[in-house]
Design an enzyme around this catalytic site. Structure first.
Site, PDB file in Angstrom:
ATOM      1  CG  HIS A   2      -1.685  -1.217   1.456  1.00  0.00           C
ATOM      2  ND1 HIS A   2      -2.947  -1.455   0.961  1.00  0.00           N
ATOM      3  CD2 HIS A   2      -1.320  -2.341   2.131  1.00  0.00           C
ATOM      4  CE1 HIS A   2      -3.343  -2.673   1.330  1.00  0.00           C
ATOM      5  NE2 HIS A   2      -2.376  -3.222   2.036  1.00  0.00           N
ATOM      6  CE  LYS A  11      -0.450  -4.551 -43.671  1.00  0.00           C
ATOM      7  NZ  LYS A  11      -1.874  -4.811 -43.337  1.00  0.00           N
ATOM      8  CB  SER A  49      12.683  23.161 -14.883  1.00  0.00           C
ATOM      9  OG  SER A  49      11.917  24.343 -14.910  1.00  0.00           O
TER      10      SER A  49
HETATM   11  N1  ARG Z   1      -2.883  -3.125 -47.975  1.00  0.00           N
HETATM   12  C1  ARG Z   1      -3.676  -4.295 -47.753  1.00  0.00           C
HETATM   13  C2  ARG Z   1      -3.652  -4.660 -46.272  1.00  0.00           C
HETATM   14  O1  ARG Z   1      -2.787  -4.224 -45.635  1.00  0.00           O
HETATM   15  C3  ARG Z   1      -3.163  -5.432 -48.555  1.00  0.00           C
HETATM   16  C4  ARG Z   1      -4.192  -6.474 -48.878  1.00  0.00           C
HETATM   17  C5  ARG Z   1      -5.136  -5.962 -49.860  1.00  0.00           C
HETATM   18  N2  ARG Z   1      -6.109  -6.929 -50.238  1.00  0.00           N
HETATM   19  C6  ARG Z   1      -7.251  -6.596 -50.861  1.00  0.00           C
HETATM   20  N3  ARG Z   1      -8.039  -7.537 -51.146  1.00  0.00           N
HETATM   21  N4  ARG Z   1      -7.541  -5.357 -51.082  1.00  0.00           N
HETATM   22  O2  ARG Z   1      -4.499  -5.344 -45.760  1.00  0.00           O
END
Ligand code: ARG
Length: 458
Positions: free
Chosen positions: A156, A325, A277
């Site tokens: 704590h 991504k 600072s």
């Molecule tokens: N840029 C797409 C992705 O990252 C690649 C795959 C695209 N496939 C499609 N059927 N449009 O998912």
């Protein structure tokens, strides 16, 4: 605007804003090395199966190898193409002509991108495991170097019992060990070849998927083409493992921030990892640790983001999945940077042994040991707990610590106290009494350090 891979069916060209909205090249260019490696393996296999000629395959492979070299030098990356797959195909066709147009036989971008992502995650897992090991090594060194130092342990955030600094540091070693296991676990599921699934249903061509799996170092081959192009579990698992890891780094950062305050004063942070600072000349702020703590939030965000992206998707591929991504790449960067920076910082921190020792002598940290002492001398634990509670209250009222009380004062509360009690009340003796497995005793901790050194090299 450049020609699309899929332009044949369309009368009008894509709207500019839509083109920008749809593109992924600005971020999936990171996958170029994986994409090229996959295409080389695919083309070699197409030739072996007699689907394309050996001559075409070698032109494709030479063209891709050259493209890779150019991309390593950052050529061709500034393009208005839709994605990294279109870019590489375009570069290839420009180099080798019609042969290049055969590369995509028996393949879709759907299984291609699944392959690229798996190879990317596989590399990222290998890197993160190495970085975790490096941090563990530094923790072990730091623990060993400070094996004699005792600090207050907290529950704590209230002073609880003395512990070895080394024991505290080795707690993080254990956390990182689990992190490593989580990444290894992800690796098992990552290392399955999706190529050959094509768009969703597999392909009419007689592919040798085993050959591709062997060349690309995959342990097994996906069993269901629909699952293979829809599956991003392995990305989510990487981000999950990264989230737990970040939680651990964040807790360590928070502890070091606290320990470096004037109020705690038990750790010195290296200047090179702090900032000043713009107005208060005296300041030395632990910004780097605060940033690690702060960046944990964005990794958690990526986890929730991707779980949410995936939750409503009908099989199979949907463009929503392109959103995996940036979440993954940012997680990879954040986790790798945070691990690298905290490891460097740990190499240079130092502890203030005297301050920590004094801190152990204030705040009644030896109360549990006093109760245990009474048990050894014939009391029940419940009675001893109650008596020590009363002794602590008496000491607080008299503005004294336990070891500052006179024997007679203590004896008023229990007949199980004798003059050897004062030896028991030294923090160092509390450590010595805890050599059980997993305890903070020096012998127990040194044994853990020894095992850790073996584990880490295995
Ligand atoms: N840029 C797409 C992705 O990252 C690649 C795959 C695209 N496939 C499609 N059927 N449009 O998912």
């Amino acid at each position: 605007m450049s020609k699309k891979l899929w332009g044949g069916r369309f009368k009008e060209s894509i709207n500019d804003l839509v083109d920008r909205f749809n593109e992924s090249l600005s971020f999936d260019r990171r996958l170029y090395a994986q994409d090229i490696r996959g295409s080389i393996a695919h083309s070699r296999m197409l030739a072996k199966q007699g689907i394309i000629s050996d001559n075409d395959a070698s032109r494709i492979i030479d063209g891709l190898t050259e493209a890779k070299r150019e991309m390593d030098r950052k050529n061709h990356l500034d393009s208005d193409l839709e994605d990294v797959h279109s870019l590489i195909e375009k570069v290839l066709v420009a180099k080798v002509g019609a042969a290049g147009e055969k590369m995509h036989t028996a393949r879709s971008r759907n299984d291609q991108v699944a392959l690229d992502m798996r190879m990317y995650v596989r590399d990222a897992v290998t890197r993160v495991i190495n970085l975790i090991k490096e941090m563990q090594r530094v923790l072990i060194d730091l623990a060993e170097k400070n094996i004699d130092l005792i600090m207050p342990g907290y529950t704590h955030l209230q002073p609880a019992q003395p512990v070895l600094v080394a024991h505290h540091l080795m707690a993080y070693y254990e956390m990182l060990k689990r992190d490593k296991q989580r990444f290894y676990e992800d690796l098992k599921r990552v290392n399955v070849l999706p190529l050959g699934s094509a768009a969703l249903a597999g392909t009419t061509f007689d592919l040798d998927r085993e050959m591709v799996a062997d060349e690309l170092g995959f342990d097994s081959i996906s069993k269901n083409s629909m699952d293979a192009v829809s599956d991003r579990d392995f990305v989510i698992e990487y981000i999950f493992a990264g989230s737990v890891l970040m939680m651990h780094l964040s807790r360590l950062s928070e502890e070091m921030i606290l320990w470096s305050t004037q109020e705690f004063g038990i750790i010195n942070l290296p200047d090179a990892f702090c900032t000043g600072s713009s107005i208060m000349p005296q300041k030395k702020n632990p910004d780097i640790l605060e940033l690690i703590r702060g960046k944990t939030g964005r990794v958690y965000g990526h986890l929730i983001s991707l779980l949410t992206v995936m939750k409503g998707l009908p099989l199979t591929y949907n463009k929503d999945m392109q959103e995996d991504k940036e979440s993954l790449f940012d997680t990879v960067d954040t986790v790798e940077d945070c691990l690298s920076v905290i490891t460097l910082l740990l190499k240079e921190v130092s502890f203030n042994g005297d301050t920590m020792k004094q801190a152990c002598e204030k705040g009644y940290l030896m109360a549990t040991d006093l109760a245990d002492y009474m048990v050894v001398n014939g009391s029940t634990f419940r009675q001893a707990h109650d008596a020590v509670g009363k002794i602590v209250l008496y000491a607080i009222d008299n503005k004294k610590e336990l070891h500052e009380l006179k024997l007679e004062e203590m004896k008023q509360f229990s007949k199980h106290i004798k003059k050897d009690v004062f030896k028991w009340l030294e923090p160092a003796s509390a450590i010595k009494r805890r050599n059980l497995l997993g305890g903070t005793g020096s012998r127990a901790v040194l044994e853990c350090i020894k095992q850790a050194k073996m584990e880490i090299n295995s």
